[in-house]
Design a protein around this motif. Structure first.
Motif, short mmCIF file in Angstrom:
data_model
loop_
_atom_site.label_atom_id
_atom_site.label_comp_id
_atom_site.label_asym_id
_atom_site.label_seq_id
_atom_site.Cartn_x
_atom_site.Cartn_y
_atom_site.Cartn_z
N ARG A 119 7.13 12.73 12.17
CA ARG A 119 7.28 11.77 11.08
C ARG A 119 7.30 12.39 9.70
N GLU A 120 6.87 13.64 9.58
CA GLU A 120 6.70 14.24 8.26
C GLU A 120 7.76 15.30 7.98
N LEU A 170 -0.85 16.50 7.49
CA LEU A 170 -0.23 15.30 8.06
C LEU A 170 0.77 15.68 9.16
N THR A 185 5.69 3.56 1.78
CA THR A 185 4.89 2.42 1.34
C THR A 185 4.85 1.44 2.50
N ARG A 186 3.65 0.96 2.80
CA ARG A 186 3.54 -0.04 3.87
C ARG A 186 2.99 -1.34 3.29
N VAL A 232 0.84 -1.20 0.00
CA VAL A 232 0.00 0.00 0.00
C VAL A 232 0.87 1.25 0.00
N PRO A 233 1.01 1.91 -1.15
CA PRO A 233 1.72 3.19 -1.14
C PRO A 233 0.88 4.22 -0.39
N GLY A 234 1.50 5.32 0.01
CA GLY A 234 0.75 6.34 0.75
C GLY A 234 1.57 7.59 0.92
N LEU A 235 0.89 8.69 1.30
CA LEU A 235 1.60 9.94 1.52
C LEU A 235 2.18 10.04 2.93
N SER A 236 1.48 9.48 3.93
CA SER A 236 1.97 9.71 5.29
C SER A 236 3.31 9.05 5.54
N ARG A 237 3.99 9.53 6.60
CA ARG A 237 5.35 9.08 6.96
C ARG A 237 6.32 9.29 5.79
N GLY A 270 5.79 9.77 2.55
CA GLY A 270 5.55 8.99 1.34
C GLY A 270 5.90 7.53 1.49
N GLN A 282 -7.05 8.59 2.87
CA GLN A 282 -6.72 7.63 1.82
C GLN A 282 -7.54 6.37 2.03
N ALA A 338 5.16 9.44 -4.06
CA ALA A 338 4.10 8.57 -3.55
C ALA A 338 2.76 8.93 -4.21
#
Lengths: 150, 150
Positions: free
Chosen positions: B30-31, B21, A81-82, A72-77, A79, B68, B42
């Motif tokens: 974290r950001e 975020l 991917t988790r 799951v790509p994502g913006l948080s942390r 950018g 998301q 991302a």
């Protein structure tokens, strides 16, 4: 015991996977091993998605474990991917053999290969043995998992 | 207040999303709102994946919320498709306005439109206000959420 192989699930593995999903205190109420049609449809959808990795563990040609890894790509942390682990099952004849550890270690290694910075999963609050298992493997119970059926 | 619109996030929304975020007790550590490069990468990955729905809530042209939604097919629960909500943020000026509820209701409705049978999310154990919020919206805290950084 013969060598263990962890490989992508094939359509022929669906009956064995569903049997393991159903052979479980919670899964027994949720699965329908006598009607594989919805599972075959779901398999086709997974097979067409490069972010989905449904795998089986096989020993001597027999399917003895399974899990699903979703990238799951994502913006948080920044950018990040988790990856998310779902549907972990070990055949009853293999419980206590270390196969669960092998499956989760595979998922963690594959997540790193896929460029993930974080692996996550949720476990039903009643599965206290599983919680200790995941903590032994370096997972932290840092979150509350909420679900809402539709 | 002017009308609220919930729409797919555009590349121009990235700075506002990252600012939200980062404007958070956990996100602050974290950001990196001063370096948007990883977020733009991302974003491109999300935009190319039909199972990913990164949205913003905008009011009067200003981005005031985001989340998301990820659609995850799977074999368990009779081949259920589930959705996962991540990265929910409401602008500090809008907190208490009901916007969080609007965002989650959007995600639940969209999940149904996408054929999901289950919506799930995890929330850090320290976010006790958020836990009450999700329970009010019909989510059950039925799971423990585990994470392992890579």
């Amino acid at each position: 015991m013969s060598d263990l192989e962890i490989r992508p699930a094939a359509p022929e593995d669906i009956p064995a996977i569903v049997a393991m999903l159903a052979d479980d205190s919670l899964g027994a109420q949720r699965e329908s091993p006598d009607d594989l049609t919805p599972y075959r449809m779901a398999y086709d959808r997974l097979a067409g998605d490069p972010n989905q990795h449904l795998v089986v563990a096989a020993r001597g040609g027999k399917v003895v474990g399974t899990l699903q890894l979703t990238v799951v790509p994502g913006l948080s942390r920044r950018g990040s991917t988790r990856s998310i682990i779902e549907g972990v099952r070990v055949h009853s004849a293999e419980r206590g053999s270390g196969l669960g550890t092998r499956l989760i270690e595979w998922a963690v290694d594959e997540s790193a290969c896929q460029g993930c910075q974080l692996v996550q999963l949720t476990s039903d609050v009643t599965r206290t043995d599983a919680h200790r298992f995941y903590e032994r493997l370096g997972f932290e119970a840092s979150h509350v998992g909420f679900k809402k059926p539709l």
